[in-house]
Enzyme design. Structure first.
Site, PDB file in Angstrom:
ATOM      1  N   GLY A 113     -51.912  67.950 -17.174  1.00 28.60           N
ATOM      2  CA  GLY A 113     -51.289  67.274 -18.319  1.00 28.60           C
ATOM      3  C   GLY A 113     -50.621  68.291 -19.207  1.00 28.60           C
ATOM      4  O   GLY A 113     -50.903  69.490 -19.101  1.00 28.60           O
ATOM      5  N   CYS A 132     -55.736  71.864 -13.141  1.00 28.40           N
ATOM      6  CA  CYS A 132     -54.944  72.371 -14.263  1.00 28.40           C
ATOM      7  C   CYS A 132     -55.542  71.939 -15.612  1.00 28.40           C
ATOM      8  O   CYS A 132     -56.631  72.362 -15.949  1.00 28.40           O
ATOM      9  CB  CYS A 132     -53.478  71.952 -14.104  1.00 28.40           C
ATOM     10  SG  CYS A 132     -52.371  72.889 -15.161  1.00 28.40           S
ATOM     11  N   TYR A 133     -54.865  71.055 -16.352  1.00 24.18           N
ATOM     12  CA  TYR A 133     -55.471  70.587 -17.614  1.00 24.18           C
ATOM     13  C   TYR A 133     -56.848  69.981 -17.338  1.00 24.18           C
ATOM     14  O   TYR A 133     -57.779  70.122 -18.142  1.00 24.18           O
ATOM     15  CB  TYR A 133     -54.565  69.541 -18.279  1.00 24.18           C
ATOM     16  CG  TYR A 133     -55.084  69.080 -19.628  1.00 24.18           C
ATOM     17  CD1 TYR A 133     -54.794  69.801 -20.771  1.00 24.18           C
ATOM     18  CD2 TYR A 133     -55.882  67.945 -19.746  1.00 24.18           C
ATOM     19  CE1 TYR A 133     -55.279  69.408 -22.007  1.00 24.18           C
ATOM     20  CE2 TYR A 133     -56.380  67.539 -20.968  1.00 24.18           C
ATOM     21  CZ  TYR A 133     -56.071  68.271 -22.102  1.00 24.18           C
ATOM     22  OH  TYR A 133     -56.559  67.888 -23.319  1.00 24.18           O
ATOM     23  N   HIS A 162     -51.997  73.566  -8.736  1.00 24.18           N
ATOM     24  CA  HIS A 162     -51.801  72.156  -8.356  1.00 24.18           C
ATOM     25  C   HIS A 162     -51.854  71.986  -6.832  1.00 24.18           C
ATOM     26  O   HIS A 162     -50.861  72.262  -6.151  1.00 24.18           O
ATOM     27  CB  HIS A 162     -50.447  71.662  -8.876  1.00 24.18           C
ATOM     28  CG  HIS A 162     -50.429  71.449 -10.353  1.00 24.18           C
ATOM     29  ND1 HIS A 162     -50.698  70.241 -10.937  1.00 24.18           N
ATOM     30  CD2 HIS A 162     -50.211  72.315 -11.363  1.00 24.18           C
ATOM     31  CE1 HIS A 162     -50.624  70.357 -12.256  1.00 24.18           C
ATOM     32  NE2 HIS A 162     -50.336  71.605 -12.546  1.00 24.18           N
ATOM     33  N   GLU A 220     -51.778  69.263  -5.266  1.00 24.42           N
ATOM     34  CA  GLU A 220     -51.097  68.023  -4.852  1.00 24.42           C
ATOM     35  C   GLU A 220     -49.616  68.221  -4.532  1.00 24.42           C
ATOM     36  O   GLU A 220     -48.986  67.339  -3.960  1.00 24.42           O
ATOM     37  CB  GLU A 220     -51.265  66.940  -5.940  1.00 24.42           C
ATOM     38  CG  GLU A 220     -50.566  67.199  -7.282  1.00 24.42           C
ATOM     39  CD  GLU A 220     -51.368  68.049  -8.256  1.00 24.42           C
ATOM     40  OE1 GLU A 220     -52.141  68.912  -7.801  1.00 24.42           O
ATOM     41  OE2 GLU A 220     -51.201  67.874  -9.473  1.00 24.42           O
ATOM     42  N   ASP A 236     -39.399  44.810   0.006  1.00 25.83           N
ATOM     43  CA  ASP A 236     -40.594  44.392  -0.726  1.00 25.83           C
ATOM     44  C   ASP A 236     -40.812  42.882  -0.654  1.00 25.83           C
ATOM     45  O   ASP A 236     -41.894  42.407  -0.304  1.00 25.83           O
ATOM     46  CB  ASP A 236     -40.514  44.821  -2.202  1.00 25.83           C
ATOM     47  CG  ASP A 236     -40.294  46.316  -2.345  1.00 25.83           C
ATOM     48  OD1 ASP A 236     -40.582  47.039  -1.373  1.00 25.83           O
ATOM     49  OD2 ASP A 236     -39.820  46.755  -3.402  1.00 25.83           O
ATOM     50  N   LYS A 267     -43.910  52.718  -2.086  1.00 27.89           N
ATOM     51  CA  LYS A 267     -42.817  52.157  -1.278  1.00 27.89           C
ATOM     52  C   LYS A 267     -43.002  52.416   0.227  1.00 27.89           C
ATOM     53  O   LYS A 267     -42.835  51.513   1.040  1.00 27.89           O
ATOM     54  CB  LYS A 267     -41.491  52.773  -1.731  1.00 27.89           C
ATOM     55  CG  LYS A 267     -40.280  52.181  -1.061  1.00 27.89           C
ATOM     56  CD  LYS A 267     -39.763  51.017  -1.856  1.00 27.89           C
ATOM     57  CE  LYS A 267     -38.597  50.337  -1.200  1.00 27.89           C
ATOM     58  NZ  LYS A 267     -38.162  49.179  -1.982  1.00 27.89           N
TER      59      LYS A 267
END
Ligand code: XMP
Length: 522
Positions: free
Chosen positions: A61, A88-89, A178, A180, A236, A378
């Protein structure tokens, strides 16, 4: 039964407002574990008990734990008895909340950095070995300077002496980098070590399981009520329609509103697939005259969008009444639309474009919403479509905006212009398919400009419109890069458009990325 089995392994991601929090969710789901992102201020002891996560991940964050009134995790997070991973944060708040210390550092790290692995750790298992230097992605100013009790350091970097820390007894782990993002090459595996190795998740969250679970949920929610679903021809709404049809059969009616601003052959394809192939009850309303009448002379982009949105609701409402009303409205809302991201900037965000959807209908018609894709990204929707047996030509379709060709035609809208644009667009897409590029591109389309230029064709002077070609790569439509075609391809497509479409005598290629451009032109 299905619901219990599938939902037993869940990870809770607590969002502190990082730009990349959604990527944590992506990585966890890619490893076959269901997860949700909840804003930090909505997580309480009660919500934890209700969600019953097998593990918790604290996101990064933009705030500093050293400032007053910055976000913290609820104390219950650390008392809940499940593994916790801070990123991180998330690492800094974990350390601060558990009695360690964080300080601002002169040695800030943004971008690539190296972590030296100093000790073995469960989240490094089989990937990172003691003594190795591993590439990671960092983005921090503050850093941990003293560990809480029970923690040990397992990795360090130049800017973060406590780049990776562990409390093995409590199964708490935290990293300054990070994992991710793709710039941490082994990041996904580190996360998997946490979710599978430490937390014991089985990784059995598959699309086949999700399909069964959603069908059961829809049946339970709808009972013997009637459901109406707006079909646009996009992936969708197509997936929603097929899933619902499988769940509730004849209780579903689909409505396809042809605005007259669809692409070449689109209306026919939709009707053929859903009515003829799937045998889904489908109302096909050709509302071209109504839409074009209301748009007559309108050239302001926002006006166009608003008129189309409102007219769409009117027509849909009328058709819903014609089929005897409905108790539920099915919509293809996706997970990125429902994640309540944490915003630290405050104030309302600027409206760039008024997006067209069927918002406004449920209140007006007193219907409850059925949104079976609410939990999916998606590409997961595409996977579900394949799982449901939808043809690849529908599943892999480029997104198409609700207002259709209206927003690919700066200036006023006429039937003649629509015909010209439809033809150019069809040729462009055909060339893209022929070149095997369709699946490499997020979205490609032609735009008809209200600009005429002089040309020469067959020794005669022409004074016709300019057509712009657009193609972008993107993962979610939020940011995009223009697609780098080779010039041969562009030359071929331009040539065909100019030769085959009367009314266009010049073609240009749009090389604007988003930001600063948007994908559509209006
Ligand atoms: P922009 O132009 O905002 O588009 O960069 C981002 C993505 O959203 C699509 N788009 C829409 N989709 N209704 C939709 O359903 C709309 O009103 C709308 N406007 C833009 C656009 O095609 C791109 O994929």
């Amino acid at each position: 039964m299905a619901e219990d089995v599938i939902m037993s392994d869940r990870i809770l991601i607590i969002d502190f407002g990082s730009q990349v929090t959604q990527l944590i969710a992506r990585r966890v789901r890619e490893s076959g574990v269901y997860c949700e992102v909840h804003p930090f201020n909505k997580v309480t002891g009660e919500s934890l008990a209700a969600f019953a996560p097998k593990a918790i991940i604290l996101s990064g964050g933009p705030a500093s734990v050293l400032d007053i009134d910055t976000p913290r995790a609820a104390d219950e997070v650390f008392d809940f008895g499940v593994p916790v991973l801070g990123i991180c944060y998330g690492q800094q708040t974990m350390v601060e909340q558990l009695g360690g210390e964080v300080q601002t550092s002169d040695h800030r790290e943004f971008g690539r950095a190296q972590v030296r692995v100093t000790e073995e750790c469960a989240i490094f298992d089989g990937i990172w070995h003691v003594g190795a230097e591993e590439q990671v992605w960092m983005s921090h100013g503050d850093r941990v300077v003293r560990l809480p009790e029970g923690f040990r350091v397992v990795g360090t970097s130049d800017g973060a002496p406590y780049a990776a820390i562990a409390n093995d007894e409590r199964c708490f782990y935290a990293v300054q980098f990070h994992p991710e993002v793709v710039h941490t090459p082994h990041g996904a595996e580190l996360l998997k070590n946490f979710t599978h190795g430490v937390a014991g998740c089985r990784g059995d969250w598959t699309m086949a399981a999700f399909r069964e679970q959603e069908i059961a949920k829809v049946r339970k929610q709808v009972g013997d009520g009637r459901v109406i679903c707006g079909l646009s021809g996009g992936v969708d709404s197509s997936v929603v329609a097929v899933l619902l049809h499988e769940a509730i059969g004849d209780q579903l009616t689909c409505v396809f509103v042809d605005t007259g601003m669809m692409r070449m052959g689109e209306a026919d394809e939709v009707v053929k697939l859903f009515r003829d192939h799937y045998n889904i009850s489908l109302v096909h309303r050709d509302a071209t005259d109504l839409f074009l009448g209301k748009l007559d002379g309108v050239s302001d982009p926002e006006q166009k969008r608003k008129i189309i949105g409102a007219t769409f609701i009117d027509v849909f409402d009328e058709e819903a009444n014609n089929v005897g009303g409905a108790d539920f409205l099915a919509q293809g809302t996706l997970y990125p639309d429902v994640i309540e991201s944490v915003s630290f900037h405050g104030g309302p965000s600027v409206t760039i474009k008024s997006h067209h959807n069927v918002g406004g209908l449920p209140e007006r018609m007193n219907m409850a919403l059925v949104e079976p894709l609410r939990e999916l990204f998606k590409d997961e929707v595409r996977e579900l479509g394949r799982e449901l047996g939808l043809p690849e030509s529908f599943v892999g379709r480029h997104p198409f905006p609700g207002p259709g060709l209206a927003i690919r035609m700066p200036g006023d809208i006429t039937r003649e212009k629509l015909d010209i644009l439809r033809k150019a667009d069809a040729i462009y897409l055909e060339e893209i398919r022929n070149a095997g590029l369709y699946d490499k591109i997020w979205q490609a389309f032609a735009v008809l400009l209200p600009v005429q230029t002089v040309g020469v064709m067959g020794d005669a002077r022409t004074y016709d419109n300019v057509c712009a070609l657009r193609a972008v790569t993107s993962t979610d439509g939020m940011t995009a890069d223009f697609y780098h075609y080779d010039m041969e391809f562009l030359g071929r497509a331009a040539n065909r458009i100019i030769n085959e479409v009367r009314g266009i005598n010049r073609v240009v290629y749009d090389i604007t990325s988003k930001p600063p451009g948007t994908i559509e032109w209006e």
